[in-house]
Design a protein around this motif. Structure first.
Motif, PDB file in Angstrom:
ATOM      1  N   ILE A 100       0.803  -1.224   0.000  1.00 47.86           N
ATOM      2  CA  ILE A 100       0.000   0.000   0.000  1.00 47.86           C
ATOM      3  C   ILE A 100       0.832   1.268   0.000  1.00 47.86           C
ATOM      4  O   ILE A 100       0.274   2.351  -0.010  1.00 47.86           O
ATOM      5  CB  ILE A 100      -0.990   0.032   1.185  1.00 47.86           C
ATOM      6  CG1 ILE A 100      -0.277  -0.087   2.510  1.00 47.86           C
ATOM      7  CG2 ILE A 100      -2.026  -1.057   1.030  1.00 47.86           C
ATOM      8  CD1 ILE A 100      -1.191   0.089   3.703  1.00 47.86           C
ATOM      9  N   GLY A 101       2.141   1.162   0.003  1.00 49.02           N
ATOM     10  CA  GLY A 101       2.949   2.372  -0.094  1.00 49.02           C
ATOM     11  C   GLY A 101       4.088   2.394   0.906  1.00 49.02           C
ATOM     12  O   GLY A 101       4.604   1.362   1.307  1.00 49.02           O
ATOM     13  N   PHE A 102       4.446   3.621   1.290  1.00 52.72           N
ATOM     14  CA  PHE A 102       5.582   3.827   2.176  1.00 52.72           C
ATOM     15  C   PHE A 102       5.148   4.604   3.408  1.00 52.72           C
ATOM     16  O   PHE A 102       4.277   5.475   3.333  1.00 52.72           O
ATOM     17  CB  PHE A 102       6.686   4.607   1.452  1.00 52.72           C
ATOM     18  CG  PHE A 102       7.231   3.875   0.259  1.00 52.72           C
ATOM     19  CD1 PHE A 102       8.237   2.943   0.402  1.00 52.72           C
ATOM     20  CD2 PHE A 102       6.718   4.098  -1.000  1.00 52.72           C
ATOM     21  CE1 PHE A 102       8.731   2.257  -0.692  1.00 52.72           C
ATOM     22  CE2 PHE A 102       7.202   3.428  -2.107  1.00 52.72           C
ATOM     23  CZ  PHE A 102       8.214   2.502  -1.950  1.00 52.72           C
ATOM     24  N   ARG A 103       5.773   4.301   4.541  1.00 57.39           N
ATOM     25  CA  ARG A 103       5.484   5.010   5.783  1.00 57.39           C
ATOM     26  C   ARG A 103       6.084   6.399   5.714  1.00 57.39           C
ATOM     27  O   ARG A 103       7.167   6.603   5.172  1.00 57.39           O
ATOM     28  CB  ARG A 103       6.055   4.222   6.964  1.00 57.39           C
ATOM     29  CG  ARG A 103       5.598   4.718   8.292  1.00 57.39           C
ATOM     30  CD  ARG A 103       5.782   3.714   9.395  1.00 57.39           C
ATOM     31  NE  ARG A 103       7.103   3.107   9.425  1.00 57.39           N
ATOM     32  CZ  ARG A 103       7.361   1.951  10.018  1.00 57.39           C
ATOM     33  NH1 ARG A 103       6.401   1.264  10.586  1.00 57.39           N
ATOM     34  NH2 ARG A 103       8.571   1.456  10.019  1.00 57.39           N
ATOM     35  N   LYS A 104       5.382   7.370   6.264  1.00 57.12           N
ATOM     36  CA  LYS A 104       5.789   8.763   6.140  1.00 57.12           C
ATOM     37  C   LYS A 104       7.083   9.061   6.889  1.00 57.12           C
ATOM     38  O   LYS A 104       7.941   9.772   6.397  1.00 57.12           O
ATOM     39  CB  LYS A 104       4.668   9.673   6.641  1.00 57.12           C
ATOM     40  CG  LYS A 104       4.896  11.127   6.372  1.00 57.12           C
ATOM     41  CD  LYS A 104       3.689  11.945   6.763  1.00 57.12           C
ATOM     42  CE  LYS A 104       3.910  13.411   6.438  1.00 57.12           C
ATOM     43  NZ  LYS A 104       2.754  14.224   6.821  1.00 57.12           N
ATOM     44  N   GLY A 105       7.260   8.513   8.075  1.00 54.08           N
ATOM     45  CA  GLY A 105       8.403   8.866   8.905  1.00 54.08           C
ATOM     46  C   GLY A 105       9.735   8.363   8.398  1.00 54.08           C
ATOM     47  O   GLY A 105      10.696   9.121   8.285  1.00 54.08           O
ATOM     48  N   ASP A 106       9.809   7.084   8.049  1.00 56.80           N
ATOM     49  CA  ASP A 106      11.094   6.506   7.661  1.00 56.80           C
ATOM     50  C   ASP A 106      11.076   5.842   6.286  1.00 56.80           C
ATOM     51  O   ASP A 106      12.037   5.175   5.920  1.00 56.80           O
ATOM     52  CB  ASP A 106      11.558   5.504   8.713  1.00 56.80           C
ATOM     53  CG  ASP A 106      10.585   4.354   8.893  1.00 56.80           C
ATOM     54  OD1 ASP A 106       9.482   4.416   8.323  1.00 56.80           O
ATOM     55  OD2 ASP A 106      10.926   3.394   9.605  1.00 56.80           O
ATOM     56  N   ALA A 107      10.003   6.005   5.534  1.00 60.11           N
ATOM     57  CA  ALA A 107       9.858   5.478   4.181  1.00 60.11           C
ATOM     58  C   ALA A 107       9.971   3.960   4.123  1.00 60.11           C
ATOM     59  O   ALA A 107      10.430   3.399   3.143  1.00 60.11           O
ATOM     60  CB  ALA A 107      10.863   6.123   3.227  1.00 60.11           C
ATOM     61  N   ALA A 108       9.529   3.276   5.196  1.00 59.51           N
ATOM     62  CA  ALA A 108       9.492   1.821   5.181  1.00 59.51           C
ATOM     63  C   ALA A 108       8.314   1.356   4.328  1.00 59.51           C
ATOM     64  O   ALA A 108       7.269   1.998   4.292  1.00 59.51           O
ATOM     65  CB  ALA A 108       9.361   1.281   6.599  1.00 59.51           C
ATOM     66  N   LYS A 109       8.495   0.232   3.641  1.00 65.61           N
ATOM     67  CA  LYS A 109       7.414  -0.311   2.822  1.00 65.61           C
ATOM     68  C   LYS A 109       6.310  -0.842   3.721  1.00 65.61           C
ATOM     69  O   LYS A 109       6.565  -1.632   4.619  1.00 65.61           O
ATOM     70  CB  LYS A 109       7.934  -1.430   1.928  1.00 65.61           C
ATOM     71  CG  LYS A 109       8.911  -0.965   0.895  1.00 65.61           C
ATOM     72  CD  LYS A 109       9.406  -2.142   0.074  1.00 65.61           C
ATOM     73  CE  LYS A 109      10.451  -1.703  -0.924  1.00 65.61           C
ATOM     74  NZ  LYS A 109      10.997  -2.828  -1.667  1.00 65.61           N
ATOM     75  N   ILE A 110       5.065  -0.425   3.464  1.00 66.33           N
ATOM     76  CA  ILE A 110       3.916  -0.823   4.273  1.00 66.33           C
ATOM     77  C   ILE A 110       3.013  -1.730   3.438  1.00 66.33           C
ATOM     78  O   ILE A 110       2.779  -1.481   2.267  1.00 66.33           O
ATOM     79  CB  ILE A 110       3.141   0.410   4.765  1.00 66.33           C
ATOM     80  CG1 ILE A 110       4.038   1.293   5.634  1.00 66.33           C
ATOM     81  CG2 ILE A 110       1.887   0.014   5.534  1.00 66.33           C
ATOM     82  CD1 ILE A 110       4.458   0.638   6.925  1.00 66.33           C
ATOM     83  N   SER A 111       2.498  -2.775   4.081  1.00 67.85           N
ATOM     84  CA  SER A 111       1.604  -3.707   3.424  1.00 67.85           C
ATOM     85  C   SER A 111       0.353  -3.908   4.265  1.00 67.85           C
ATOM     86  O   SER A 111       0.376  -3.772   5.476  1.00 67.85           O
ATOM     87  CB  SER A 111       2.282  -5.074   3.242  1.00 67.85           C
ATOM     88  OG  SER A 111       3.370  -4.959   2.365  1.00 67.85           O
ATOM     89  N   LEU A 112      -0.718  -4.258   3.586  1.00 65.35           N
ATOM     90  CA  LEU A 112      -1.970  -4.634   4.224  1.00 65.35           C
ATOM     91  C   LEU A 112      -2.052  -6.147   4.135  1.00 65.35           C
ATOM     92  O   LEU A 112      -1.952  -6.711   3.038  1.00 65.35           O
ATOM     93  CB  LEU A 112      -3.159  -3.985   3.520  1.00 65.35           C
ATOM     94  CG  LEU A 112      -4.539  -4.332   4.051  1.00 65.35           C
ATOM     95  CD1 LEU A 112      -4.767  -3.594   5.364  1.00 65.35           C
ATOM     96  CD2 LEU A 112      -5.594  -3.966   3.049  1.00 65.35           C
ATOM     97  N   ILE A 113      -2.215  -6.810   5.266  1.00 65.57           N
ATOM     98  CA  ILE A 113      -2.338  -8.258   5.281  1.00 65.57           C
ATOM     99  C   ILE A 113      -3.720  -8.600   5.804  1.00 65.57           C
ATOM    100  O   ILE A 113      -4.168  -8.038   6.800  1.00 65.57           O
ATOM    101  CB  ILE A 113      -1.210  -8.910   6.113  1.00 65.57           C
ATOM    102  CG1 ILE A 113      -1.324 -10.431   6.112  1.00 65.57           C
ATOM    103  CG2 ILE A 113      -1.153  -8.376   7.507  1.00 65.57           C
ATOM    104  CD1 ILE A 113      -0.123 -11.141   6.667  1.00 65.57           C
ATOM    105  N   LYS A 114      -4.411  -9.499   5.083  1.00 64.18           N
ATOM    106  CA  LYS A 114      -5.759  -9.868   5.501  1.00 64.18           C
ATOM    107  C   LYS A 114      -6.090 -11.272   5.017  1.00 64.18           C
ATOM    108  O   LYS A 114      -5.447 -11.797   4.116  1.00 64.18           O
ATOM    109  CB  LYS A 114      -6.789  -8.880   4.980  1.00 64.18           C
ATOM    110  CG  LYS A 114      -6.932  -8.802   3.488  1.00 64.18           C
ATOM    111  CD  LYS A 114      -7.998  -7.785   3.140  1.00 64.18           C
ATOM    112  CE  LYS A 114      -8.225  -7.741   1.642  1.00 64.18           C
ATOM    113  NZ  LYS A 114      -9.288  -6.827   1.292  1.00 64.18           N
ATOM    114  N   PHE A 115      -7.096 -11.864   5.654  1.00 59.07           N
ATOM    115  CA  PHE A 115      -7.571 -13.177   5.233  1.00 59.07           C
ATOM    116  C   PHE A 115      -8.321 -13.034   3.927  1.00 59.07           C
ATOM    117  O   PHE A 115      -9.085 -12.104   3.740  1.00 59.07           O
ATOM    118  CB  PHE A 115      -8.489 -13.787   6.292  1.00 59.07           C
ATOM    119  CG  PHE A 115      -7.757 -14.280   7.505  1.00 59.07           C
ATOM    120  CD1 PHE A 115      -7.027 -15.456   7.454  1.00 59.07           C
ATOM    121  CD2 PHE A 115      -7.792 -13.568   8.677  1.00 59.07           C
ATOM    122  CE1 PHE A 115      -6.348 -15.904   8.567  1.00 59.07           C
ATOM    123  CE2 PHE A 115      -7.125 -14.020   9.796  1.00 59.07           C
ATOM    124  CZ  PHE A 115      -6.392 -15.183   9.736  1.00 59.07           C
TER     125      PHE A 115
END
Length: 116
Positions: A100-115
């Motif tokens: 889903i993109g990158f975190r604002k503070g440290d630009a870490a890759k962010i993901s959405l995990i769901k069933f």
């Protein structure tokens, strides 16, 4: 070379990593979806898939095994009653990871995990 490296260490020691995966798994089971970093999501997918596979047997020993791996009674109950019956005919792919993109503070890759 990364030959024979079975899992991601997430740059923390083993006990903290186990606690992190347990807490993320409880949150995923309770809420159905969570946002976390890419590496944590990939490790959580492996962890939760094993829990669902154990839960598919639905015996007393599998319930006890789930409680030993995930010591939260409400989450184990929800897993066995609500989540596992959806996947009885499925052999894998219980969890989906969506970038889903990158975190604002440290630009870490962010993901959405769901069933799924």
């Amino acid at each position: 070379m990364r030959h024979r490296k079975a899992y991601r260490t997430l740059s923390i020691d083993s006990e903290k990593r186990k606690a992190l995966l347990r807490n993320l798994a409880i949150a995923l089971i309770e809420h159905g979806q969570i946002k976390t970093t890419d590496a944590k999501a990939k490790e959580l997918s492996r962890f939760v898939s094993k829990l669902v596979t154990i839960g598919k047997k639905n015996t007393l020993s599998s319930r006890r095994l789930l409680l030993s791996r995930l010591p939260h009674k409400q989450s184990v109950k929800k897993l066995l009653v609500d989540i596992v019956p959806k996947y009885t005919e499925r052999n894998g792919g219980f969890v989906g990871i969506y970038k889903i993109g990158f975190r604002k503070g440290d630009a870490a890759k962010i993901s959405l995990i769901k069933f799924q």
